[in-house]
Design a protein around this motif. Structure first.
Motif, mmCIF file in Angstrom:
data_model
loop_
_atom_site.group_PDB
_atom_site.id
_atom_site.type_symbol
_atom_site.label_atom_id
_atom_site.label_comp_id
_atom_site.label_asym_id
_atom_site.label_seq_id
_atom_site.Cartn_x
_atom_site.Cartn_y
_atom_site.Cartn_z
ATOM 1 N N CYS A 213 121.180 17.573 -10.439
ATOM 2 C CA CYS A 213 121.808 18.529 -11.354
ATOM 3 C C CYS A 213 121.208 18.313 -12.729
ATOM 4 O O CYS A 213 121.175 17.180 -13.227
ATOM 5 C CB CYS A 213 123.316 18.310 -11.379
ATOM 6 S SG CYS A 213 124.219 19.365 -12.537
ATOM 7 N N VAL A 214 120.730 19.381 -13.352
ATOM 8 C CA VAL A 214 120.088 19.281 -14.663
ATOM 9 C C VAL A 214 120.721 20.294 -15.615
ATOM 10 O O VAL A 214 120.764 21.496 -15.318
ATOM 11 C CB VAL A 214 118.563 19.521 -14.565
ATOM 12 C CG1 VAL A 214 117.931 19.453 -15.953
ATOM 13 C CG2 VAL A 214 117.921 18.497 -13.637
ATOM 14 N N MET A 215 121.218 19.795 -16.753
ATOM 15 C CA MET A 215 121.805 20.666 -17.760
ATOM 16 C C MET A 215 120.730 21.551 -18.382
ATOM 17 O O MET A 215 119.608 21.100 -18.633
ATOM 18 C CB MET A 215 122.467 19.847 -18.870
ATOM 19 C CG MET A 215 123.466 18.798 -18.398
ATOM 20 S SD MET A 215 124.776 19.456 -17.376
ATOM 21 C CE MET A 215 124.467 18.578 -15.854
ATOM 22 N N ALA A 216 121.093 22.796 -18.654
ATOM 23 C CA ALA A 216 120.116 23.739 -19.212
ATOM 24 C C ALA A 216 120.732 24.557 -20.327
ATOM 25 O O ALA A 216 121.913 24.909 -20.279
ATOM 26 C CB ALA A 216 119.582 24.670 -18.121
ATOM 27 N N GLY A 217 119.906 24.868 -21.317
ATOM 28 C CA GLY A 217 120.295 25.834 -22.334
ATOM 29 C C GLY A 217 120.060 27.247 -21.822
ATOM 30 O O GLY A 217 119.876 27.464 -20.621
ATOM 31 N N PHE A 218 120.008 28.222 -22.718
ATOM 32 C CA PHE A 218 120.038 29.610 -22.291
ATOM 33 C C PHE A 218 118.793 30.418 -22.646
ATOM 34 O O PHE A 218 118.713 31.597 -22.333
ATOM 35 C CB PHE A 218 121.292 30.283 -22.856
ATOM 36 C CG PHE A 218 122.555 29.587 -22.404
ATOM 37 C CD1 PHE A 218 123.063 29.821 -21.144
ATOM 38 C CD2 PHE A 218 123.178 28.662 -23.221
ATOM 39 C CE1 PHE A 218 124.202 29.170 -20.703
ATOM 40 C CE2 PHE A 218 124.313 28.001 -22.790
ATOM 41 C CZ PHE A 218 124.826 28.252 -21.529
ATOM 42 N N GLU A 219 117.839 29.778 -23.289
ATOM 43 C CA GLU A 219 116.566 30.435 -23.528
ATOM 44 C C GLU A 219 115.681 30.283 -22.281
ATOM 45 O O GLU A 219 115.872 29.364 -21.483
ATOM 46 C CB GLU A 219 115.874 29.836 -24.752
ATOM 47 C CG GLU A 219 116.638 30.030 -26.054
ATOM 48 C CD GLU A 219 116.847 31.501 -26.371
ATOM 49 O OE1 GLU A 219 115.896 32.300 -26.159
ATOM 50 O OE2 GLU A 219 117.947 31.858 -26.827
ATOM 51 N N PRO A 220 114.719 31.191 -22.094
ATOM 52 C CA PRO A 220 113.878 31.106 -20.892
ATOM 53 C C PRO A 220 113.242 29.729 -20.701
ATOM 54 O O PRO A 220 113.229 29.186 -19.590
ATOM 55 C CB PRO A 220 112.825 32.190 -21.129
ATOM 56 C CG PRO A 220 113.475 33.168 -22.038
ATOM 57 C CD PRO A 220 114.379 32.371 -22.917
ATOM 58 N N ALA A 221 112.723 29.160 -21.779
ATOM 59 C CA ALA A 221 112.086 27.843 -21.663
ATOM 60 C C ALA A 221 113.102 26.770 -21.287
ATOM 61 O O ALA A 221 112.775 25.834 -20.536
ATOM 62 C CB ALA A 221 111.387 27.478 -22.967
ATOM 63 N N ASP A 222 114.334 26.881 -21.803
ATOM 64 C CA ASP A 222 115.382 25.924 -21.439
ATOM 65 C C ASP A 222 115.602 25.922 -19.927
ATOM 66 O O ASP A 222 115.678 24.865 -19.284
ATOM 67 C CB ASP A 222 116.703 26.294 -22.122
ATOM 68 C CG ASP A 222 116.691 26.078 -23.619
ATOM 69 O OD1 ASP A 222 115.976 25.184 -24.082
ATOM 70 O OD2 ASP A 222 117.415 26.811 -24.320
ATOM 71 N N ILE A 223 115.749 27.108 -19.373
ATOM 72 C CA ILE A 223 116.047 27.229 -17.947
ATOM 73 C C ILE A 223 114.873 26.744 -17.109
ATOM 74 O O ILE A 223 115.046 26.033 -16.102
ATOM 75 C CB ILE A 223 116.420 28.683 -17.608
ATOM 76 C CG1 ILE A 223 117.693 29.084 -18.367
ATOM 77 C CG2 ILE A 223 116.627 28.854 -16.100
ATOM 78 C CD1 ILE A 223 118.009 30.558 -18.302
ATOM 79 N N LEU A 224 113.669 27.105 -17.514
ATOM 80 C CA LEU A 224 112.491 26.687 -16.749
ATOM 81 C C LEU A 224 112.289 25.175 -16.824
ATOM 82 O O LEU A 224 111.854 24.554 -15.841
ATOM 83 C CB LEU A 224 111.254 27.422 -17.240
ATOM 84 C CG LEU A 224 111.225 28.931 -16.927
ATOM 85 C CD1 LEU A 224 110.002 29.580 -17.535
ATOM 86 C CD2 LEU A 224 111.263 29.180 -15.417
ATOM 87 N N ARG A 225 112.589 24.556 -17.962
ATOM 88 C CA ARG A 225 112.494 23.095 -18.033
ATOM 89 C C ARG A 225 113.471 22.441 -17.062
ATOM 90 O O ARG A 225 113.142 21.436 -16.422
ATOM 91 C CB ARG A 225 112.779 22.614 -19.465
ATOM 92 C CG ARG A 225 111.662 22.883 -20.455
ATOM 93 C CD ARG A 225 111.890 22.129 -21.751
ATOM 94 N NE ARG A 225 110.989 22.614 -22.790
ATOM 95 C CZ ARG A 225 111.326 23.508 -23.710
ATOM 96 N NH1 ARG A 225 112.562 24.017 -23.732
ATOM 97 N NH2 ARG A 225 110.445 23.917 -24.620
#
Length: 362
Positions: A213-225
């Motif tokens: 499980c990996v926490m993600a922000g909401f910008e495209p790069a956040d999600i892809l990281r």
């Protein structure tokens, strides 16, 4: 943002997509736990950037969507009472109950106020209106509602009460991951909820089910990281809690916000649309606040609601099907005439796919 800045962001996104393709060595199903992530994935066309063997699924991360029809019916029953004002966030207005919506009741003359902060409900009650606050949301909105309830109690406002339909995400994830009809290889952790409960809250589920499980922000790069971190863990056959949203999410979370929740509420068993009754996955008022419970004050009973049989929102929330696999999607069920909450809410998976369907299909 300058044209050069936009260009750099596009290059960054495509570079991340290329890294994901290079690392991904097997088919994998990754679940967007948060409904806002589902909208971002659809909006930015991220599925089209990923290898075909990576499948992104929506999950139960829309609090409006998981609210069962019986609780919507209770809100409608309260709205029909004379001299009662319903204070609610806007997403609940058009959610179908068994035979009506709050929007339809407002059109018939019911007093329903759309609020942007729970404290607005307290202000309405201070002005003498009998106000029922609809408490809907996950751990993210619960602290603000708890503060409003505590303030109403402190002021001894006899004109304030709450219909509490708050949900707790972690117990629902445990049940979902244990479900035989849901096969998930990794979780894209929700940013907003995790800012409150912290990344550490996911460790027991990750260890029990051996699912990263990996926490993600909401910008495209956040999600892809976050996706890159997930496929890297899958390649290496490890399951850990990762955090690609450290500018907002900490390991321990917001302890003051959590304390505010449990000053007013306590965990209880709760019904979730599409999943059923989940132990410890809801909130109810603590005994010292029980006099502010709207169901008790107005003698309203919770009953099992009637969903439109064509609606498969519950299966979408479990990740068992995609929105477009529902026969009613885009036909009988559209945003103007939704059959279920997944097509209504700003965090609903069906609403996301419908809104951005041309991009999603290109």
């Amino acid at each position: 943002m300058s044209a050069d800045g936009d260009g750099r962001l596009v290059e960054q996104v495509h570079a991340l997509a290329d890294e994901i393709a290079a690392v991904s060595d097997r088919p994998a199903r990754l679940m967007e736990v948060c409904g806002t992530h589902s909208h971002a994935v659809a909006r930015y066309g991220l599925r089209q950037l990923l290898p075909e063997q990576l499948d992104l699924l929506s999950g139960p991360g829309c609090p409006v969507c998981v609210t069962p029809t019986g609780q919507v019916d209770a809100a409608i029953e309260l709205a029909r009472m004379p001299d009662v004002t319903i204070a609610t966030f806007g997403d609940m207005i058009r959610v179908p109950g068994s035979d009506s919506t709050l929007a339809e009741e407002r059109a018939r003359g019911a007093s329903i106020r759309i609020i942007f902060s729970p404290m607005e409900a307290v202000d309405l009650a201070k002005n003498g209106e009998q106000v029922v606050l609809l408490g809907v949301g996950f751990d993210t909105t619960a602290p603000g509602v708890a503060v409003a309830v505590a303030e109403a109690k402190r002021r001894d406002l006899k004109t304030f009460s709450i219909l509490c339909a708050h949900k707790l995400l972690i117990p629902a994830l445990d049940v979902l991951l244990d479900s035989p009809d849901v096969a998930v290889d990794g979780l894209i952790g929700p940013g907003h909820v995790s800012a409150i409960i912290g990344a550490d809250a996911y460790r027991p589920a990750v260890e029990r089910f051996h699912i990263p499980c990996v926490m993600a922000g909401f910008e495209p790069a956040d999600i892809l990281r976050a996706i890159l971190a997930l496929v890297t863990q899958l390649r290496d056959d490890v399951a850990e809690v990762g955090n690609e949203y450290r500018r907002v999410v900490t390991d321990e979370g917001n302890t003051r916000a959590v304390a505010a929740i449990y000053e007013v509420f306590e965990a209880c068993d709760s019904e979730w649309r599409g999943i059923g009754v989940i132990p410890g996955a809801g909130l109810r008022l603590r005994p010292e606040y029980a006099d502010l419970d709207a169901l008790t004050r107005y003698g309203v009973q919770l009953h099992e609601g009637r969903d439109d049989p064509r609606c498969r929102c519950g299966e979408v929330l479990r990740g068992a099907i995609r929105p477009e696999q529902c026969g009613a999607f885009g036909r009988a069920c559209v945003p103007e005439h939704p059959l279920g909450p997944c097509m209504v809410s700003s965090e609903g998976a069906c609403a996301a796919v419908y809104k951005y369907r041309l991009m999603d299909e290109s």
